[in-house]
Design an enzyme around this catalytic site. Structure first.
Site, PDB file in Angstrom:
ATOM      1  N   TRP B 333       0.833  -1.212   0.000  1.00 50.09           N
ATOM      2  CA  TRP B 333       0.000   0.000   0.000  1.00 50.09           C
ATOM      3  C   TRP B 333       0.862   1.254   0.000  1.00 50.09           C
ATOM      4  CZ3 TRP B 333      -1.813   2.882   4.796  1.00 50.09           C
ATOM      5  CH2 TRP B 333      -0.901   2.714   5.861  1.00 50.09           C
ATOM      6  N   GLU B 473       0.553  -3.001  12.571  1.00 45.13           N
ATOM      7  CA  GLU B 473       0.720  -4.460  12.545  1.00 45.13           C
ATOM      8  C   GLU B 473       1.051  -5.056  13.911  1.00 45.13           C
ATOM      9  OE1 GLU B 473       3.553  -4.631   9.332  1.00 45.13           O
ATOM     10  OE2 GLU B 473       1.988  -5.027   7.857  1.00 45.13           O
ATOM     11  N   GLN B 574       2.491   1.804  14.413  1.00 44.39           N
ATOM     12  CA  GLN B 574       2.159   3.120  13.872  1.00 44.39           C
ATOM     13  C   GLN B 574       0.682   3.322  14.205  1.00 44.39           C
ATOM     14  OE1 GLN B 574       2.484   1.202   9.696  1.00 44.39           O
ATOM     15  NE2 GLN B 574       1.582   3.194   9.357  1.00 44.39           N
TER      16      GLN B 574
END
Lengths: 740, 740
Positions: B333, B473, B574
């Protein structure tokens, strides 16, 4: 005992010494690359029998296995490298006596602190699967920290060709690391396992990435207190599993659990005991004005021992042993003609296994013969694990034409068939091993004979062997190569002899064989006493070869002339006729021997490493002492000489065998004559004493030669008939003869 | 213009600088490894689209091609290396302005003689297939000899994985060398061709062995007279042949014949002209108290340019561009969300091509959706040439358990579907490109919408998106990830909008879409104004993350906690919600923005390189100048900071895109609002001026910002509506607004 020494760190020699100082045990060979990385250093670890094709169109090659030696070492945050800081002292020794490689360095880092590093390693001779390494570091000037990163590195390739899939990497029970790899085409599994023992408290962590399984060890370094790190490793493959019935994965762990507690020093001691035993039974002792001669012979014997997979008759000896990737680890005639004789006269069981290797591959040799329109067995020019022809169909591309030339050896270098047969007979003559001869020996002799009988063509009432390449590869596609014809004749003759001896009733073969012996053309010496190498050789033009002889071994002639042009001149890579004289010492009168030696030597560049030592033997037997010693010395320098890149891709296995042969078959002039062990010494003037063990008919003898006297002692076994300078004896205890 | 400089030879940084100083042109990338070899130096040359699977079970990876840069240099018989002798001066510069890498060294050999070496190289920007290198050597103290060995070295691997068969190596007409290679599985052909030009008389010879085609150049070196060696190379592949209709083999020779006469300097000049044109149209000029800021932005733009294969819509941008092998060259992405915006606002045609890449792979995305039981298009989490899912099914082996964990991203990181759709809309909003939108855009929007509609599940009368992974993640397999749900909603909303706009009559989809929009659950801010990242996040325990934040980017938390444990705490790699705030700036009130930025930042380690710059944007828009500048600076240090191994396997492509984005979308606060180009600057106090070009609706604008004033000039194109701090204008020529 001599050690092979390197007393200066010189990057130009890095790959030569990596080959020369290989440690091994016939099961595996581990190049003597440094623990720390250097650009252009070619690491290598090989296991006998583990071959693979990188892609379908490439030949099998001996697989360069994941590296277990490499270490990244940091002291005080600075990476240890002999290219940085200052090397205050450097010494590396391969100790033939113990099989240990040892390196001692006093190094001053860029920041000015001094450290003493000792690196030790060995491949165990008592348990072929075990590798031991030990690092000792002493910080001489300051208390600091050491960090070492080492493990199992599967980024290794054969010059860019990757043969292995990384199947699994593991840390087992927190202390063993293990990598499991599989060859891409041949499907062998290789398990590499290692564990670490450090002095004092330390911090170990493990990681795996990019085909590397790495352990990081950090420890404080006190001033003056040695820090030691032992890394013990094991190697098992699915080829072992075939025998052991245990998976390589499990075997690696079990063995390591057993050995790791012993520690490096104890494991080395056990292995060194095996080496001591080996040397006791195999060493040749030379007293010479040149110390180097002893080193050369020790080195040869050490190398022959570590290159021979005596543990498993499914493999044989590659042209570079297990020391490098030259010739892709393939097996040539070199093994029978140059390596096997050492074993035959020191440990005949190993010679038997090497012949069993050929016997086990007979089906493929028969298939090759059939595929080429012949009967019997045509052994492959290059052989590996399966026994199929492994010679690349095409040579390396000709970069000027962009074309690949067909490799002629597999098509025409047929003498290998007779070389194997010859060696079968040699084996029997020493051992009188009827069990082997009745079964394997006879079958090998018969199938090879069948090949020659079908190979010969009738012309003018004679049988010719046409379009062959003899050992001299600078002369291709010739008719009636003397070496080939004589060897083929002997092959068939011996087959008939043993058929008769064992009552073999194959009448067809007997009759065809007799016919072959009667009618095969054997080139005879001409009016100038020169045996023509082949039908056309002596009529070809000659050129002055002296400049090429100066850089012999480099094949420099091919820079000035095409192969085709070389083929059309009297230019030899090695001399077939001299090889013939060596193999049949009693067949030719001494003046013919001398004339041919001189004639062919003049036309030989010695670009083959198989050449010099054979000349030494023939010259010695002809009584040309100075000449033979000169050839011997030059042969010794093929690997041990100053050329920095002569052995980058491995040692010259056959040449090393030939150095032993020159000593035994040339200077001591040992042979088997009419069932007796014969000696007819021709020691160089530079030597005052030559002492060596021999096994003959299962009896262990010790022979001591000076210029004055020969003493032959029976150490063990039955009484044996011997012959000394033509006089016959029965050796019951000791025979002492004056040679003056 | 700034240059990226290295003023000391430090081996610890060798692979970092090799990545950072990569030269390239979107067609190929060439790591800035030194000509001379150093242990542990990772050479790399990559061509966009050339992927291969080393074995069937491994994912495709960007192939490390044979090396054309390496040189063995000997002067006076001594090998040139910065590890030997003495480095009297060293300087290396990547010149963004010309695309040239330049290295100057004054070296004293071990024997005390001094030499000046200058190495230059570039990858042509005007003809993507051409590489130029030039070496200049001056012997300062003595007349001597130089010997250089260089060529094409196919021993290169991807960390031990060999992807190429050496099909042919040639010397053509005596002066060109060419290697033809084929990937083992994907079947691409690569032709590498090179030629040499030397000053003065010289002696060149060629040889090929062990996958190396090498040319050896020998020449006398006069004192003080420069010796130059130019090596011009070309790269062609079968992917080019698809377009050119000419074999790579032929194309390589033809191009080289054309260019080799021009010489290095002339070729560089042409390429530098293309770079000059590029910078004229793309450079951001920053006047800052910190010079580094300008370097960081120049570096980002340079890297984005050389990583983007604008020449061919069959490929896209890998996570490390063409600078290294990290993430195997796969497309994530990152491309749409972090790389594409730069192109959209500077050269929208490139943005269109990157979207075309996704469009061309729609069939595979639909197949993946179907295989997972969904409708529409589920784009692969990792993509390469074919468009199939390239995410390895299993992660690297867990070395403690010996097991491989399934990689969850391919199964659950579905937001990429909406990310692509979001970018399609962004593309349209800038370009108003109806031709694209009617065809590719609408199909992409519809198929991605179909996916979301089928992906949602009904529960308590609402639609939930369950068991996903958001961008963060460290939190896996959660329900109603805020980022994913908002993005999916927007995806479907925009699909319906454009279906309506273009009169698409797919009633079923329209109805299902409307139902989806009405019923999809969108997590709202709670009483503390915090938008829950997912259904359970806010109820998980918190820990102090300060020590992990100190070594952010290292994923140090995974040394102390298992992934499962991290998953059960409020720990972010993040922040998804901050990303959401960035993408929908007008959707959330400013107090919600500030509260969420603070809350999530506290729980974010920033172990993802995508994190910092997005925080900078959201902070800038919230008027938190000091904080946003701090984030921006920290983001700039991800590649350019002092960590010696942060970028060994390539630059952080998305992070570099995000640095440009932080400047544009944060500090200048450019956006498209109601069809107007909006600016609402929030420049850091450290900056006094920010000037940059923008393309909007095909018109070329130039924007100049100070703290006092904004000046927007139309350079070319139609008049366009703009908005400055909320006030609307029609830009016909220039708009100048006071910002005080």
């Amino acid at each position: 005992m001599k050690k092979l020494e390197e007393n200066e760190f010189d990057l130009r020699y890095i790959n030569k010494f990596a080959s020369l100082m290989t440690i091994g045990n016939g099961y595996c060979g581990l190049r003597a690359t440094h623990e720390e990385n250097y650009a252009d250093q070619t690491r290598g670890m090989y296991v006998a029998g583990i071959y693979n094709k990188a892609t379908v169109n490439e030949p099998s090659e001996l697989v360069n296995l994941p590296d277990m030696i490499g270490m990244h070492i940091e002291v005080d945050g600075e990476t240890f490298s002999l290219q940085t800081g200052e090397v205050l002292s450097y010494s590396r020794q391969l100790n033939f006596e113990t099989g240990e490689l040892n390196r001692e360095i006093l190094w001053k880092s860029n920041s000015g602190a001094r450290y003493r590093f000792t690196f030790q390693r060995f491949a165990a001779k008592n348990d072929l699967h075990v590798l031991g390494t030990k690092l000792t570091v002493i910080s001489l000037d300051k208390k600091t920290q050491i960090k070492i990163v080492t493990g199992i590195n599967a980024q290794q390739t054969n010059f860019g060709r990757q043969h292995l899939i990384e199947e699994k990497v593991r840390v087992i029970e927190g202390d063993l690391i293990q990598g499991i790899y599989k060859t891409t085409e041949s499907g062998h599994t290789i398990a590499l396992t290692a564990c670490f023992t450090c002095s004092g408290e330390n911090d170990i962590s493990h990681s795996a990435k990019n085909r590397q399984l790495l352990s990081t060890i950090k420890q404080d370094l006190l001033t003056g207190t040695p820090f030691t790190l032992e890394k013990i490793g094991t190697i098992y493959t699915s080829l072992d599993a075939d025998i052991m019935g245990k998976s390589p994965e499990v075997a690696g762990v079990v063995a390591l659990r057993k050995y790791s507690l012993d520690g490096y020093d104890a494991l080395l001691e056990k292995s060194a005991e095996s080496w001591a035993q080996f040397w006791k039974q195999n060493r040749i002792k030379i007293t010479s004005t040149k110390d180097f001669d002893q080193l050369a012979v020790d080195f040869s014997i050490y190398q022959i021992e570590i290159m021979t997979p005596a543990h498993d008759e499914r493999f044989s000896v590659g042209a570079k042993g297990l020391t490098g990737e030259g010739y892709k680890g393939h097996v040539f005639w070199d093994t029978e003609m140059f390596i096997l004789p050492f074993h035959l006269f020191t440990d005949p069981e190993k010679a038997r296994k090497l012949l069993r290797y050929r016997y086990l591959k007979l089906e493929h040799a028969k298939a090759k013969a059939a595929a080429n329109g012949f009967e019997g067995a045509l052994f492959p020019w290059e052989s590996a694990l399966t026994g199929e022809e492994e010679t690349p169909e095409f040579a390396a591309i000709n970069i000027k034409t962009g074309k690949r030339q067909k490799v002629a050896s597999a098509i025409a270098e047929h003498h290998i068939v007779a070389d194997i047969a010859y060696t079968v007979v040699e084996y029997y003559q020493n051992t009188l091993d009827d069990a082997f001869m009745r079964k394997e020996g006879l079958e090998l002799l018969k199938e090879t004979s069948r090949f020659w009988i079908s190979r010969a063509v009738e012309e003018k009432g004679q049988l010719f062997i046409k379009d062959v390449i003899g050992p001299d590869e600078y002369t291709e596609h010739v008719d009636n190569n003397a070496f080939t014809n004589y060897m083929a004749w002997y092959n068939v003759e011996q087959a008939l002899y043993f058929m008769d001896k064992y009552g073999d009733s194959d009448r067809v073969l007997l009759e065809r064989g007799q016919e072959f012996l009667m009618r095969l053309y054997l080139p005879k010496a001409n009016d100038h006493k020169i045996i023509p190498q082949d039908d056309t050789f002596l009529s070809k033009p000659e050129i002055d070869l002296s400049c090429y002889k100066e850089s012999q071994g480099s094949q420099g002639i091919l820079m000035d002339y095409s192969r085709q042009e070389v083929n059309e001149m009297q230019i030899l890579k090695q001399a077939d006729v001299v090889m013939l004289l060596y193999l049949f010492p009693d067949q030719f009168p001494s003046d013919v021997v001398s004339e041919n030696l001189d004639y062919y030597e003049e036309h030989t560049i010695h670009d083959s490493s198989l050449s010099k030592a054979i000349h030494a033997i023939v010259a010695a037997r002809a009584g040309e002492k100075a000449k033979s010693y000169k050839f011997f010395r030059e042969a010794s320098l093929i690997d041990l000489g100053p050329n920095p890149s002569s052995s980058d891709e491995g040692v010259h296995a056959a040449s090393l065998g030939a150095i032993w042969m020159a000593t035994m078959f040339g200077f001591a002039n040992v042979s088997i004559k009419d069932h007796r062990l014969s000696l007819k010494p021709n020691m160089p003037s530079e030597w005052t004493e030559l002492a060596f063990p021999v096994i003959f008919r299962g009896s262990r003898l010790h022979i001591n030669l000076t210029h004055d006297k020969a003493v032959i002692t029976k150490v063990a076994g039955d009484d044996v008939p011997i012959e000394l300078n033509g006089a016959e004896y029965l050796l019951t205890n000791k025979v002492e003869v004056s040679l003056q």
